[in-house]
Each structure stands twice: as C-alpha cells, then as structure tokens.
Design a protein around this motif. Structure first.
Motif, PDB file in Angstrom:
ATOM      1  N   LEU A  74     -74.778  69.027  53.622  1.00  0.00           N
ATOM      2  CA  LEU A  74     -74.838  67.566  53.553  1.00  0.00           C
ATOM      3  C   LEU A  74     -76.198  67.119  54.025  1.00  0.00           C
ATOM      4  O   LEU A  74     -76.591  67.373  55.156  1.00  0.00           O
ATOM      5  N   SER A  75     -76.924  66.479  53.176  1.00  0.00           N
ATOM      6  CA  SER A  75     -78.292  66.081  53.500  1.00  0.00           C
ATOM      7  C   SER A  75     -78.324  64.953  54.516  1.00  0.00           C
ATOM      8  O   SER A  75     -77.467  64.069  54.519  1.00  0.00           O
ATOM      9  N   VAL A  76     -79.313  65.012  55.389  1.00  0.00           N
ATOM     10  CA  VAL A  76     -79.506  63.928  56.346  1.00  0.00           C
ATOM     11  C   VAL A  76     -79.820  62.631  55.623  1.00  0.00           C
ATOM     12  O   VAL A  76     -79.509  61.548  56.100  1.00  0.00           O
ATOM     13  N   ASN A  77     -80.399  62.737  54.429  1.00  0.00           N
ATOM     14  CA  ASN A  77     -80.731  61.534  53.669  1.00  0.00           C
ATOM     15  C   ASN A  77     -79.496  60.714  53.342  1.00  0.00           C
ATOM     16  O   ASN A  77     -79.571  59.483  53.228  1.00  0.00           O
ATOM     17  N   ALA A  78     -78.330  61.401  53.185  1.00  0.00           N
ATOM     18  CA  ALA A  78     -77.102  60.659  52.889  1.00  0.00           C
ATOM     19  C   ALA A  78     -76.741  59.747  54.048  1.00  0.00           C
ATOM     20  O   ALA A  78     -76.381  58.585  53.852  1.00  0.00           O
ATOM     21  N   PHE A  79     -76.851  60.268  55.292  1.00  0.00           N
ATOM     22  CA  PHE A  79     -76.557  59.446  56.464  1.00  0.00           C
ATOM     23  C   PHE A  79     -77.576  58.328  56.598  1.00  0.00           C
ATOM     24  O   PHE A  79     -77.234  57.193  56.940  1.00  0.00           O
ATOM     25  N   GLU A  80     -78.820  58.639  56.332  1.00  0.00           N
ATOM     26  CA  GLU A  80     -79.861  57.616  56.440  1.00  0.00           C
ATOM     27  C   GLU A  80     -79.655  56.514  55.411  1.00  0.00           C
ATOM     28  O   GLU A  80     -79.891  55.334  55.695  1.00  0.00           O
ATOM     29  N   THR A  81     -79.186  56.874  54.208  1.00  0.00           N
ATOM     30  CA  THR A  81     -78.946  55.872  53.169  1.00  0.00           C
ATOM     31  C   THR A  81     -77.831  54.918  53.573  1.00  0.00           C
ATOM     32  O   THR A  81     -77.967  53.699  53.462  1.00  0.00           O
ATOM     33  N   TRP A  82     -76.721  55.479  54.062  1.00  0.00           N
ATOM     34  CA  TRP A  82     -75.607  54.626  54.482  1.00  0.00           C
ATOM     35  C   TRP A  82     -76.001  53.745  55.658  1.00  0.00           C
ATOM     36  O   TRP A  82     -75.608  52.572  55.717  1.00  0.00           O
ATOM     37  N   PHE A  83     -76.752  54.311  56.603  1.00  0.00           N
ATOM     38  CA  PHE A  83     -77.189  53.506  57.739  1.00  0.00           C
ATOM     39  C   PHE A  83     -78.109  52.384  57.294  1.00  0.00           C
ATOM     40  O   PHE A  83     -78.035  51.260  57.800  1.00  0.00           O
ATOM     41  N   THR A  84     -78.983  52.675  56.338  1.00  0.00           N
ATOM     42  CA  THR A  84     -79.894  51.646  55.828  1.00  0.00           C
ATOM     43  C   THR A  84     -79.121  50.514  55.173  1.00  0.00           C
ATOM     44  O   THR A  84     -79.410  49.333  55.393  1.00  0.00           O
ATOM     45  N   LEU A  85     -78.116  50.855  54.356  1.00  0.00           N
ATOM     46  CA  LEU A  85     -77.301  49.833  53.704  1.00  0.00           C
ATOM     47  C   LEU A  85     -76.560  48.984  54.733  1.00  0.00           C
ATOM     48  O   LEU A  85     -76.480  47.756  54.607  1.00  0.00           O
ATOM     49  N   TRP A  86     -76.004  49.647  55.737  1.00  0.00           N
ATOM     50  CA  TRP A  86     -75.302  48.913  56.800  1.00  0.00           C
ATOM     51  C   TRP A  86     -76.253  47.985  57.542  1.00  0.00           C
ATOM     52  O   TRP A  86     -75.926  46.820  57.800  1.00  0.00           O
TER      53      TRP A  86
END
Length: 413
Positions: A74-86
């Motif tokens: 699971l890429s860290v980018n996925a977490f960063e994307t969701w955090f950015t949207l939030w």
C-alpha cells in the motif's frame, strides 16, 4: 489522522442515528428538554472512544509469515491523497464559516437596541444569537415595526434562553464535529436534527409558565419571523440558528399547539440505550483477551518499504545470505530500535539491512483511537543473486516465525 477518522465513524454514526430517530419520532413523548440534552451523547462517545486504555508498549514476540514483494503493498501516496482531500474539505468549510462570521460581525451596529444585549444588524433578517465566545442578540432594523411590544419581549426572551442554555458553546462543538467529519453525510443530517431539538427546548423554556394568550402571541411571532427570512439568511442559518428558521417552524408550532408529555418509561429506555452505548464503547477500547490481542497486533501492515542495496562486493564474489532484524513500530508507524539478531555470513549484509529497515513505514496499531508502539517484531531479509540460493540451508539457521523478504541485486547496466 486518516486511521483516527475511520476509527470514529462506527460509534459516531450509531450515536447520531439514535438521536435523529429520537428527534423525529419521540420528541413529543420524551420532552423537549430531555431530547435536547441527549445530544451530549455525541461528544461523550467520542471522548470515551479516545481514552487511552494502554500507556505502555505492546509486545509482539511473534510475526505471522506472509509473502511480500520488494514494493509496498500500500503506497504512502494513497494515505497522503486521502489526507489532502480531507484537509481541503476542512479548510473550505472553515473558510466558509469564518467568512460569514466576519461578514455578520462587521454588520453589527455600535449602538445597543431595545435590550441591553441586543444590537441592530443589517445581516439579521430575524432575531438571532450570534457569536461563539461572547454571544450577542442581533435584531433587524425592522424589529420594532414588525413586532408588537409583547412579541418583542417574547422574542428577546427566546434568544436570552439560548444564551442561558450555553447554546453558543454547544453550537461550536456541533460545528467542530461537522467540520472534522464533513465527509460523513449522517453528520449533516444530524446537525439539522440537533438544531430542531435546540429550538424546541428553548421554546419550551420560554412558554412553560405563559398563558394561552401569550403562547398564541409567540406563535404569531414565529410565523412573522419565518415570513421575513430572506435568501441571504438561509445561507447562514446552518451556522447561527435564528428565531424564524422555516425548516423547524412547523414542528415548533405543533409543539405549541400540542404540549409535550414526558413518557417516563420511554425516557428510561432511551437513557438506558445511551448509557449502554457509552459503556460498550469504553469496554471495546479496553484490553481484550491475549489471543485476540496478539492476533490483531500481528497484523502489521507495511505502507512503505525501501529495498536494501545489495553490497557490490558481495555481488561480485557471488556471496548470498540473510539478516534477521528486530525492530519496533512507533505510534506513528515508523520503525525504531533496529537491531541485528542474526546474520549469515556475518559482517556482509548487516549495514545494508539496517539502513533500509530504518526507512520503512507501517500502518500503526490503533487502540482507543490512538497509535500504540509495538515492540519485538522480527523480519528476515534474504540476499539472493538468483534461483540457485540454498533456501533450506538458510532456513536451518533462521527463525521460522519471522517475515522473509527476498533481496535481489540491482541488474547490471
């Protein structure tokens, strides 16, 4: 942060649905005051859900064996994307609220109106309690001409009851919850139900000792306020409840026409459900049985793996081997306390393995809504040049309960 937000959704949604059902179907039987007080269940459940039940590290002596590749699952980018949207959603809603707050604040006249704490405002189409810290009652410039003296007194009493109930503080809590959990549609529906209960509780406090004639006068004032609501006001009524908000007017008029009766049996049942919900939340965050706890702890999910560099000298000499490392996972998911447990051959791959492992990241173990350190985890890095590696020989000297990862050398250019 994303993990924490997800961890709150179950208890938050369940509590909000329970309260919305009570507001829609049982307010008349429960009573306006109790129905409104029940909304304290929401922050209570969130607080209980985040009480740290363990202040010490959780040991994890074993690690389930599973197949992994060099690339993270699971890429860290996925977490960063969701955090950015939030974060974008939080910023946009916060900016919207601040803009309207500043706009209304700038519209307040310096001269007090007919009441000590009432001020004229060009943005107030109907009387409203404005402010989160030191609230003021705002009234439109047409207040005196639109209402009789008796209606004026009742309307101002309504707004001052809001202040007496500390509704400006509860509204602040409600807005904070709505901002943080903006992505959950149940939160926004619940915010409307909360405001309905708030207005009904305030009406009840104002009218409980009034005559039938005064109740009729109050009802007429409600209708007049609703008629004067402008489109500009509707854009702010979700932030600052007003005396004549149209969406709740019919329920408020019906409550005046048909006084509420407290059903003690129903009230006891609802209070019992609320208490069980809160207690169950606390118990769910408590320590579980060792078998279940260990099973959950062992599910450490990697989110970032930096592949170790195959030492050039070892590759040139066709040297293969493995390194077993022990490490901890911190509250934030970083690796810590990396140590070499065993290696073969010694002094060849240890440095490469430690440098890589210190850069790995895992999904942190969440308990009670907070990250908890895990200690004593093991990982085996197999340095393999090709398909001729004698894995049987390596496994003979390696711990069979550790995660094994194959580290191939970089292809020559």
């Amino acid at each position: 942060m994303i993990d924490w937000l997800i961890a709150q959704q179950g208890i938050l949604t369940l509590a909000l649905i329970l309260l919305m059902v009570c507001e829609h179907f049982f307010t008349v039987k429960l009573g306006a005051s109790l129905s409104y007080k029940l909304w304290a269940l929401v922050p209570a459940c969130l607080v209980v859900n985040n009480i740290p039940m363990s202040l010490v590290s959780i040991p994890s002596n074993n690690f389930s064996r599973y197949v992994v590749g060099v690339k993270p699952s699971l890429s860290v980018n996925a977490f960063e994307t969701w955090f950015t949207l939030w974060a974008i959603g939080v910023s946009a809603i916060t900016a919207y609220i601040l803009l309207h707050h500043v706009t209304i604040w700038l519209s307040i006249g310096k001269r007090r109106a007919v009441h000590t704490n009432a001020y004229y405002s060009s943005k107030a189409a109907t009387p409203m309690l404005f402010g989160f810290i030191s609230p003021k009652v705002l009234i439109p410039f047409t207040f005196k001409s639109a209402f009789s003296s008796q209606q004026q007194a009742l309307v101002l009493e309504h707004e001052n009851v809001h202040r007496k109930h500390n509704d400006h503080l509860w509204n602040s809590v409600a807005l904070i919850i709505a901002i943080v959990f903006w992505f959950n549609p149940v939160v926004w529906f619940a915010l409307k139900s909360f405001r309905v209960n708030q207005e009904l509780a305030c009406d009840h406090a104002v009218l409980k000792n009034k005559t039938e004639k005064e109740k009729l006068t109050y009802a007429k004032a409600l209708v007049q306020c609703a008629e004067h609501c402008s489109n500009a006001l509707h854009r702010t009524q979700g932030l600052y409840p007003t005396f004549g908000e149209k969406r709740t007017m019919m329920k408020r008029l019906n409550a005046i026409k048909q006084p509420m009766r407290n059903n003690k049996v129903l009230a006891a049942g609802v209070l019992s459900i609320a208490a069980l919900l809160t207690v169950n939340t606390a118990l769910a965050n408590g320590p579980s049985a060792p078998e279940k706890s260990e099973a959950k702890i062992n599910e450490a999910s990697p989110v970032k793996r930096v592949p170790p560099i195959y030492p050039a000298e070892a590759a040139e000499k066709n040297v293969e081997g493995f390194v077993v490392l022990s490490f901890d996972i911190t509250e934030t998911g970083a690796t810590d306390n990396v140590k070499v447990v065993k290696s073969k051959p010694e002094g060849v791959f240890e440095k490469s393995a430690k440098v890589a492992l210190k850069q790995w990241e895992y999904k942190p173990r969440i308990q009670g809504g907070k990250g908890v350190r895990q200690t004593g985890l093991l990982v085996q890095l197999d340095y393999q040049l090709g398909d001729t590696l004698d894995t049987a020989s390596l496994e003979k000297n390696a711990n069979p309960e550790v995660e094994r990862i194959i580290i191939p050398p970089k292809p020559s250019k």
